[in-house]
Structure formats: structure tokens, C-alpha cells
Design a protein around this motif. Structure first.
Motif, PDB file in Angstrom:
ATOM      1  N   GLY A 179      31.930  54.876  41.009  1.00 52.00           N
ATOM      2  CA  GLY A 179      31.600  56.060  40.237  1.00 52.00           C
ATOM      3  C   GLY A 179      31.484  55.794  38.741  1.00 52.00           C
ATOM      4  O   GLY A 179      32.016  54.833  38.201  1.00 52.00           O
ATOM      5  N   THR A 180      30.779  56.696  38.036  1.00 51.03           N
ATOM      6  CA  THR A 180      30.550  56.544  36.609  1.00 51.03           C
ATOM      7  C   THR A 180      31.840  56.664  35.817  1.00 51.03           C
ATOM      8  O   THR A 180      32.034  55.975  34.815  1.00 51.03           O
ATOM      9  N   ALA A 181      32.755  57.552  36.242  1.00 52.74           N
ATOM     10  CA  ALA A 181      34.012  57.725  35.509  1.00 52.74           C
ATOM     11  C   ALA A 181      34.760  56.397  35.409  1.00 52.74           C
ATOM     12  O   ALA A 181      35.278  56.041  34.344  1.00 52.74           O
ATOM     13  N   LEU A 182      34.829  55.648  36.510  1.00 52.42           N
ATOM     14  CA  LEU A 182      35.510  54.370  36.478  1.00 52.42           C
ATOM     15  C   LEU A 182      34.750  53.365  35.629  1.00 52.42           C
ATOM     16  O   LEU A 182      35.347  52.575  34.879  1.00 52.42           O
ATOM     17  N   MET A 183      33.414  53.386  35.700  1.00 57.84           N
ATOM     18  CA  MET A 183      32.622  52.463  34.901  1.00 57.84           C
ATOM     19  C   MET A 183      32.872  52.683  33.414  1.00 57.84           C
ATOM     20  O   MET A 183      32.919  51.731  32.626  1.00 57.84           O
ATOM     21  N   VAL A 184      33.048  53.933  33.013  1.00 56.37           N
ATOM     22  CA  VAL A 184      33.326  54.239  31.605  1.00 56.37           C
ATOM     23  C   VAL A 184      34.665  53.646  31.192  1.00 56.37           C
ATOM     24  O   VAL A 184      34.807  53.072  30.100  1.00 56.37           O
ATOM     25  N   VAL A 185      35.665  53.748  32.058  1.00 59.47           N
ATOM     26  CA  VAL A 185      36.976  53.179  31.753  1.00 59.47           C
ATOM     27  C   VAL A 185      36.898  51.656  31.716  1.00 59.47           C
ATOM     28  O   VAL A 185      37.493  51.006  30.841  1.00 59.47           O
ATOM     29  N   PRO A 197      22.785  54.180  35.371  1.00 65.85           N
ATOM     30  CA  PRO A 197      23.220  54.801  36.629  1.00 65.85           C
ATOM     31  C   PRO A 197      22.505  54.214  37.835  1.00 65.85           C
ATOM     32  O   PRO A 197      21.321  53.865  37.767  1.00 65.85           O
ATOM     33  N   VAL A 198      23.241  54.105  38.930  1.00 68.95           N
ATOM     34  CA  VAL A 198      22.642  53.758  40.215  1.00 68.95           C
ATOM     35  C   VAL A 198      22.396  55.071  40.943  1.00 68.95           C
ATOM     36  O   VAL A 198      23.323  55.728  41.401  1.00 68.95           O
ATOM     37  N   VAL A 199      21.139  55.485  41.005  1.00 68.04           N
ATOM     38  CA  VAL A 199      20.771  56.794  41.550  1.00 68.04           C
ATOM     39  C   VAL A 199      20.229  56.620  42.963  1.00 68.04           C
ATOM     40  O   VAL A 199      19.318  55.815  43.201  1.00 68.04           O
ATOM     41  N   THR A 200      20.806  57.376  43.896  1.00 65.63           N
ATOM     42  CA  THR A 200      20.458  57.272  45.315  1.00 65.63           C
ATOM     43  C   THR A 200      20.141  58.650  45.861  1.00 65.63           C
ATOM     44  O   THR A 200      20.883  59.605  45.597  1.00 65.63           O
ATOM     45  N   PRO A 201      19.045  58.815  46.626  1.00 69.10           N
ATOM     46  CA  PRO A 201      18.790  60.104  47.274  1.00 69.10           C
ATOM     47  C   PRO A 201      19.936  60.506  48.180  1.00 69.10           C
ATOM     48  O   PRO A 201      20.625  59.646  48.754  1.00 69.10           O
ATOM     49  N   LEU A 202      20.149  61.801  48.339  1.00 65.14           N
ATOM     50  CA  LEU A 202      21.256  62.275  49.156  1.00 65.14           C
ATOM     51  C   LEU A 202      21.156  61.810  50.596  1.00 65.14           C
ATOM     52  O   LEU A 202      22.172  61.559  51.242  1.00 65.14           O
ATOM     53  N   ARG A 252      17.229  67.867  40.672  1.00 62.61           N
ATOM     54  CA  ARG A 252      17.371  67.396  42.049  1.00 62.61           C
ATOM     55  C   ARG A 252      18.791  66.850  42.220  1.00 62.61           C
ATOM     56  O   ARG A 252      19.215  65.999  41.430  1.00 62.61           O
ATOM     57  N   PRO A 253      19.537  67.319  43.208  1.00 64.53           N
ATOM     58  CA  PRO A 253      20.846  66.719  43.488  1.00 64.53           C
ATOM     59  C   PRO A 253      20.661  65.288  43.990  1.00 64.53           C
ATOM     60  O   PRO A 253      19.803  65.014  44.836  1.00 64.53           O
ATOM     61  N   VAL A 254      21.461  64.372  43.462  1.00 65.16           N
ATOM     62  CA  VAL A 254      21.396  62.963  43.849  1.00 65.16           C
ATOM     63  C   VAL A 254      22.815  62.399  43.848  1.00 65.16           C
ATOM     64  O   VAL A 254      23.760  63.055  43.397  1.00 65.16           O
ATOM     65  N   LEU A 255      22.946  61.189  44.362  1.00 70.54           N
ATOM     66  CA  LEU A 255      24.190  60.445  44.193  1.00 70.54           C
ATOM     67  C   LEU A 255      24.049  59.548  42.970  1.00 70.54           C
ATOM     68  O   LEU A 255      23.067  58.808  42.844  1.00 70.54           O
ATOM     69  N   VAL A 256      25.006  59.626  42.071  1.00 71.25           N
ATOM     70  CA  VAL A 256      25.023  58.801  40.870  1.00 71.25           C
ATOM     71  C   VAL A 256      26.234  57.881  40.974  1.00 71.25           C
ATOM     72  O   VAL A 256      27.371  58.350  40.917  1.00 71.25           O
ATOM     73  N   ASP A 257      25.989  56.594  41.164  1.00 71.26           N
ATOM     74  CA  ASP A 257      27.081  55.646  41.413  1.00 71.26           C
ATOM     75  C   ASP A 257      27.952  56.112  42.571  1.00 71.26           C
ATOM     76  O   ASP A 257      29.183  56.000  42.536  1.00 71.26           O
ATOM     77  N   GLY A 258      27.327  56.666  43.595  1.00 75.07           N
ATOM     78  CA  GLY A 258      28.046  57.074  44.795  1.00 75.07           C
ATOM     79  C   GLY A 258      28.686  58.439  44.723  1.00 75.07           C
ATOM     80  O   GLY A 258      29.320  58.877  45.687  1.00 75.07           O
TER      81      GLY A 258
END
Length: 321
Positions: free
Chosen positions: A119-125, A90-95, A258-264
Motif C-alpha cells: 500500500g501507498t501508506a507504507l511506501m510513504v513511511v 502508483p501501481v494502478v490495477t483495475p478492480l 474510476r475506482p481502482v486498486l492503488v498499490d493493492g
């Protein structure tokens, strides 16, 4: 040499974004970019090769994509031997370092660099695609590279490159693929409802937040117990989540979050302790469509979470917004 390095560094962020989208691995992406640098340096030392570099950004993108294509072809064998389910790093980014309110930057390449919007959903596909399909889709649909240049990367014709991207696009939008269409405001509302339902421990409340065909995927790399197959359906996924994170679950009452952005996309960084005392870190990415969660992606392989900042005593569960 100083000018050459400066020119390359100006392109590094975009190249890393290209490689990350193609490979799903930060370390492999960094290796691909480093190999691109070495080939660039070698080309500049050869007058014939140097004359072929008419547009630096395009040349670097093509070179990096060819390297990634070779890695993807060899990665198939390694992925087949991977213990359990596989998810990208995952690419994790602070909010506070997230995208603009509309989630988009001015052009496709900059959007991918700044917000990791796929996003992660697309990466999985994307992981399910043939290497050539993945390269064609990422270059054209994410980075707006023309098919003539994609054909050069793949060693094929423009028409064939266009067909590869089209097949990939159909797979991305297939009915069984996790859907993610929510803007940042909807993501926040749904994630808040999701967390509240898990915290309540009420199965019906959590089921209402999940889409009927929701899928849950967990990647532990064999380091921790994890489902070896995707969990599908609102009721099974809800029971699985409550068994882990609900008040009476395995980790209930011991979580930090902690809430973060995961792959945007809005998600959670979690920390707790495994039953044997080992620290357990999890990055949870959600896919959201039509007000419900369509995908839950848990990355808990410590080999893919090495760069995460540690949570603090202020990062409590349920998370503060």
C-alpha cells in the motif's frame, strides 16, 4: 541463451516487485531488474562466477537488492531537490484484476507480486527510512528473505541486519505513521462514504469520515499547484478536499472518476482540466483504519502517471461501483 532467458523471465515479476518496494519508482525498478539481467548474463559467461549461483532465485534477489541499495543511497540527494512533496509512482490495477477476497496470496513473495499489498501508506513511511533499514525491512517483512542473506546484501552481520529491520518496523508502526488495517470490504464502505461526503459538500459529513490525525500528501512534481507540506487534521484536510473536489470546489462538476486498486488498496483514478486548460490526472490512494480515512495520497505528477489508461465517458463523478 534461450534457457537462460526463460529462467530469468520466470523470476522477473518477483524481482520487479522487490525493486518497486525498495525504490518507489517503476522506471528505476525496471532499470534495476535490467541491470540484474546483465549481471546474470555476465556471471554465466564466467565459470567461477557461475559456480556461485547455487539457487537462482536467491542469487537474483541478492543481486537486485544490492543494485537497489546503491540507487537508494544516491537517490537521497535527488529527493532533497525535488519540488514539493514526494510520493512513489502508483501501481494502478483495475478492480477486476485485484487480489483474492482475503487480500493475500499463498506466500509473501507471491503476495507482493500479485497484490502489491504493502500500500501507498507504507511506501510513504519507507521513504523516511535509511537505505539499509528499508532494504532489510522489505526483504525480510515483505519477501521473507532470511537475515543471513540480507546481511550479505548489506555487507554486515546477521545481528546487525536484524536490528536494521527492527528499527524500520518500529518506524512503520509508530503512532504518527498513517495506519492502514482495513480489509477490502471495509475499504469499499469507507471509500463510498468518503466520496458521498465530498459530493455533498458538507464539511461536517466529510470530517466524520476522516480520522482526527488524518494526513493528506500531494505530489505534483512542480507541474501543478500543490501543498508544499502535508495537510494534517480532519478539519483542514476536509476543507482542502472540498475546495478542490466539492460541488463548489475548483474542479467540482468537471471530474471523471474510476475506482481502482492503488498499490493493492482501493482508491480512485480521476481526470479533469486545470484552469489553464491542461489535462489533470490524479491517482488518489487512501489509508483506512477503524472505519475512517487516516491518509489521503494524491499523485498528480504527470511524469509518474504516464502508463494510466484514459478514462471514458462512462467514468463519471461520483464513481460507479
Amino acid at each position: 541463451m534461450r534457457d537462460m532467458a526463460t529462467e530469468f523471465e520466470a523470476e522477473r515479476g518477483r524481482l520487479l516487485a522487490v525493486a518497486q518496494r525498495m525504490l518507489g519508482s517503476r522506471s528505476e525498478a525496471e532499470d534495476a531488474v535490467q541491470e540484474t539481467w546483465l549481471r546474470y548474463a555476465a556471471a554465466l559467461a564466467d565459470p567461477v562466477a557461475r559456480a556461485e549461483i547455487r539457487h537462482l532465485g536467491a542469487w537474483l534477489t541478492t543481486t537486485c537488492a544490492r543494485i537497489c541499495l546503491d540507487v537508494l543511497r544516491s537517490a537521497r540527494v535527488r529527493r532533497e531537490a525535488y519540488p514539493g512533496q514526494w510520493l512513489p509512482e502508483p501501481v494502478v490495477t483495475p478492480l477486476d484484476q485485484g487480489p483474492r477476497s482475503d487480500g493475500f496470496a499463498p506466500d509473501p513473495a507471491e503476495r507482493a507480486v500479485r497484490t502489491d499489498q504493502v500500500g501507498t501508506a507504507l511506501m510513504v513511511v519507507l521513504e523516511r527510512l535509511a537505505p539499509e533499514q528499508r532494504v532489510a525491512f522489505v526483504l525480510h517483512d515483505v519477501f521473507a528473505v532470511p537475515f543471513s542473506r540480507i546481511a550479505e546484501v548489506l555487507g554486515t552481520t546477521d545481528v546487525a541486519a536484524r536490528q536494521l529491520a527492527s528499527r524500520a518496523r518500529r518506524a512503520v508502526h509508530a503512532p504518527e505513521a498513517p495506519r492502514h488495517t482495513a480489509d477490502p470490504d471495509e475499504q469499499r464502505r469507507v471509500l463510498a462514504a468518503f466520496v458521498a461526503a465530498v459530493e455533498s459538500g458538507e464539511l461536517d459529513a466529510l470530517v466524520r469520515v476522516l480520522a482526527p490525525d488524518v494526513v493528506l500528501v500531494g505530489d505534483s512534481g512542480g507541474h501543478f499547484p500543490a501543498a508544499r507540506r502535508p495537510v494534517t487534521g480532519a478539519n483542514p484536510v476536509a476543507r482542502f478536499l472540498l475546495g478542490l473536489f466539492g460541488p463548489a470546489g475548483r474542479y467540482g462538476g468537471t471530474l471523471r472518476a474510476r475506482p481502482v486498486l492503488v498499490d493493492g488498496v482501493l482508491g480512485l483514478q480521476l481526470e479533469t482540466a486545470h484552469a489553464d486548460g491542461r489535462p489533470l490526472r490524479v491517482v488518489a490512494a487512501l489509508a483506512v483504519d477503524d472505519g475512517r480515512v487516516t491518509g489521503v495520497f494524491h499523485q498528480l505528477n504527470p511524469e509518474k502517471l504516464g502508463d494510466l489508461p484514459a478514462l471514458t465517458a462512462e467514468d463519471v463523478w461520483p464513481p460507479r461501483w
